[in-house]
Motif scaffolding. Structure first.
Motif, mmCIF file in Angstrom:
data_model
loop_
_atom_site.group_PDB
_atom_site.id
_atom_site.type_symbol
_atom_site.label_atom_id
_atom_site.label_comp_id
_atom_site.label_asym_id
_atom_site.label_seq_id
_atom_site.Cartn_x
_atom_site.Cartn_y
_atom_site.Cartn_z
ATOM 1 N N ARG A 26 0.829 -1.211 0.000
ATOM 2 C CA ARG A 26 0.000 0.000 0.000
ATOM 3 C C ARG A 26 0.867 1.266 0.000
ATOM 4 N NH1 ARG A 26 -5.393 0.523 3.386
ATOM 5 N NH2 ARG A 26 -6.321 0.018 1.405
ATOM 6 N N ALA A 27 1.982 1.241 0.749
ATOM 7 C CA ALA A 27 2.881 2.405 0.808
ATOM 8 C C ALA A 27 3.534 2.678 -0.546
ATOM 9 C CB ALA A 27 3.957 2.185 1.871
ATOM 10 N N GLN A 28 3.636 1.647 -1.371
ATOM 11 C CA GLN A 28 4.177 1.816 -2.723
ATOM 12 C C GLN A 28 3.134 2.390 -3.680
ATOM 13 O OE1 GLN A 28 5.445 -2.147 -3.731
ATOM 14 N NE2 GLN A 28 7.317 -1.997 -2.533
ATOM 15 N N GLY A 29 1.919 2.595 -3.169
ATOM 16 C CA GLY A 29 0.857 3.145 -3.999
ATOM 17 C C GLY A 29 0.218 2.107 -4.909
ATOM 18 N N ARG A 30 0.418 0.847 -4.607
ATOM 19 C CA ARG A 30 -0.142 -0.230 -5.424
ATOM 20 C C ARG A 30 -1.400 -0.770 -4.757
ATOM 21 N NH1 ARG A 30 5.029 -3.606 -7.552
ATOM 22 N NH2 ARG A 30 6.267 -1.795 -8.103
ATOM 23 N N PRO A 31 -2.295 -1.364 -5.532
ATOM 24 C CA PRO A 31 -3.481 -1.971 -4.929
ATOM 25 C C PRO A 31 -3.072 -3.213 -4.134
ATOM 26 C CG PRO A 31 -3.403 -2.457 -7.269
ATOM 27 C CD PRO A 31 -2.293 -1.479 -6.994
ATOM 28 N N LEU A 32 -3.819 -3.531 -3.086
ATOM 29 C CA LEU A 32 -3.483 -4.699 -2.272
ATOM 30 C C LEU A 32 -3.472 -5.991 -3.087
ATOM 31 C CD1 LEU A 32 -5.329 -3.999 1.090
ATOM 32 C CD2 LEU A 32 -2.893 -3.810 0.577
ATOM 33 N N SER A 33 -4.248 -6.040 -4.151
ATOM 34 C CA SER A 33 -4.273 -7.243 -4.992
ATOM 35 C C SER A 33 -2.915 -7.496 -5.646
ATOM 36 C CB SER A 33 -5.354 -7.128 -6.062
ATOM 37 O OG SER A 33 -5.111 -6.002 -6.883
ATOM 38 N N PHE A 35 -0.256 -7.687 -4.142
ATOM 39 C CA PHE A 35 0.533 -8.473 -3.195
ATOM 40 C C PHE A 35 0.916 -9.829 -3.783
ATOM 41 C CE2 PHE A 35 0.589 -11.640 0.293
ATOM 42 C CZ PHE A 35 1.740 -11.206 0.930
ATOM 43 N N ALA A 36 0.020 -10.418 -4.557
ATOM 44 C CA ALA A 36 0.272 -11.734 -5.149
ATOM 45 C C ALA A 36 1.419 -11.701 -6.154
ATOM 46 C CB ALA A 36 -0.990 -12.257 -5.813
ATOM 47 N N ASN A 37 1.818 -10.523 -6.598
ATOM 48 C CA ASN A 37 2.896 -10.403 -7.591
ATOM 49 C C ASN A 37 4.236 -10.004 -6.983
ATOM 50 O OD1 ASN A 37 1.016 -10.900 -9.682
ATOM 51 N ND2 ASN A 37 0.387 -8.768 -9.596
ATOM 52 N N GLN A 38 4.290 -9.884 -5.670
ATOM 53 C CA GLN A 38 5.516 -9.453 -5.004
ATOM 54 C C GLN A 38 6.473 -10.626 -4.798
ATOM 55 O OE1 GLN A 38 6.023 -6.074 -4.119
ATOM 56 N NE2 GLN A 38 4.210 -5.963 -5.406
ATOM 57 N N LYS A 39 7.758 -10.326 -4.775
ATOM 58 C CA LYS A 39 8.759 -11.317 -4.380
ATOM 59 C C LYS A 39 8.984 -11.152 -2.888
ATOM 60 C CE LYS A 39 11.226 -11.437 -8.719
ATOM 61 N NZ LYS A 39 12.479 -11.156 -9.422
ATOM 62 N N ILE A 40 8.849 -12.237 -2.163
ATOM 63 C CA ILE A 40 8.981 -12.194 -0.708
ATOM 64 C C ILE A 40 10.006 -13.236 -0.280
ATOM 65 C CG2 ILE A 40 7.801 -12.560 1.483
ATOM 66 C CD1 ILE A 40 5.273 -11.502 0.109
ATOM 67 N N VAL A 41 10.953 -12.799 0.531
ATOM 68 C CA VAL A 41 11.979 -13.686 1.058
ATOM 69 C C VAL A 41 11.809 -13.763 2.574
ATOM 70 C CG1 VAL A 41 14.452 -14.083 1.327
ATOM 71 C CG2 VAL A 41 13.577 -13.064 -0.786
ATOM 72 N N VAL A 42 11.677 -14.964 3.084
ATOM 73 C CA VAL A 42 11.599 -15.204 4.519
ATOM 74 C C VAL A 42 12.922 -15.841 4.930
ATOM 75 C CG1 VAL A 42 10.413 -16.440 6.367
ATOM 76 C CG2 VAL A 42 9.103 -15.471 4.478
ATOM 77 N N VAL A 43 13.612 -15.213 5.852
ATOM 78 C CA VAL A 43 14.889 -15.729 6.324
ATOM 79 C C VAL A 43 14.656 -16.459 7.640
ATOM 80 C CG1 VAL A 43 17.240 -15.141 7.014
ATOM 81 C CG2 VAL A 43 16.110 -13.849 5.189
ATOM 82 N N GLY A 44 14.913 -17.739 7.619
ATOM 83 C CA GLY A 44 14.721 -18.576 8.800
ATOM 84 C C GLY A 44 13.597 -19.553 8.574
ATOM 85 N N ALA A 45 13.934 -20.843 8.568
ATOM 86 C CA ALA A 45 12.940 -21.880 8.315
ATOM 87 C C ALA A 45 12.423 -22.485 9.616
ATOM 88 C CB ALA A 45 13.532 -22.958 7.414
ATOM 89 N N GLY A 46 12.404 -21.694 10.673
ATOM 90 C CA GLY A 46 11.817 -22.148 11.934
ATOM 91 C C GLY A 46 10.309 -22.055 11.872
ATOM 92 N N SER A 47 9.679 -22.319 12.978
ATOM 93 C CA SER A 47 8.218 -22.330 12.994
ATOM 94 C C SER A 47 7.630 -20.954 12.661
ATOM 95 C CB SER A 47 7.694 -22.823 14.341
ATOM 96 O OG SER A 47 8.209 -22.039 15.398
ATOM 97 N N ALA A 48 8.257 -19.884 13.125
ATOM 98 C CA ALA A 48 7.745 -18.538 12.819
ATOM 99 C C ALA A 48 7.904 -18.216 11.336
ATOM 100 C CB ALA A 48 8.458 -17.496 13.668
ATOM 101 N N GLY A 49 9.066 -18.511 10.767
ATOM 102 C CA GLY A 49 9.295 -18.250 9.341
ATOM 103 C C GLY A 49 8.344 -19.033 8.462
ATOM 104 N N LEU A 50 8.148 -20.305 8.800
ATOM 105 C CA LEU A 50 7.217 -21.130 8.026
ATOM 106 C C LEU A 50 5.784 -20.637 8.182
ATOM 107 C CD1 LEU A 50 8.703 -24.666 8.728
ATOM 108 C CD2 LEU A 50 8.768 -23.394 6.581
#
Length: 79
Positions: A26-33, A35-50
């Motif tokens: 939203r801060a980028q001025g894009r519609p919430l929809s 979101f499905a096109n974003q690249k997201i990296v989660v660092v840490g494969a623990g229970s919280a990251g998963l």
């Protein structure tokens, strides 16, 4: 600590992370929809990251339906 409080804690962590991710879109001025096109990296494969990855994927799938092609990545290091 019991299983129910651990589950609630993970759901809370994932919910807060998802709110931050959606707020970034939203801060980028894009519609919430978008979101499905974003690249997201989660660092840490623990229970919280998963948990964060699972909730983000579910949100993207709901927003884009069968057209969802989220680019989510999970990174972890070998101890």
């Amino acid at each position: 600590m019991g299983d129910s409080s651990t589950c609630s804690s993970l759901q809370g962590t994932a919910g807060v992370a998802l709110a931050g991710l959606l707020g970034t879109v939203r801060a980028q001025g894009r519609p919430l929809s978008d979101f499905a096109n974003q690249k997201i990296v989660v660092v840490g494969a623990g229970s919280a990251g998963l948990g964060v990855l699972k909730v983000a994927y579910q949100a993207a799938a709901r927003m884009a339906g069968s057209e969802a092609k989220p680019q989510f990545f999970l990174l972890d290091k070998d101890v």
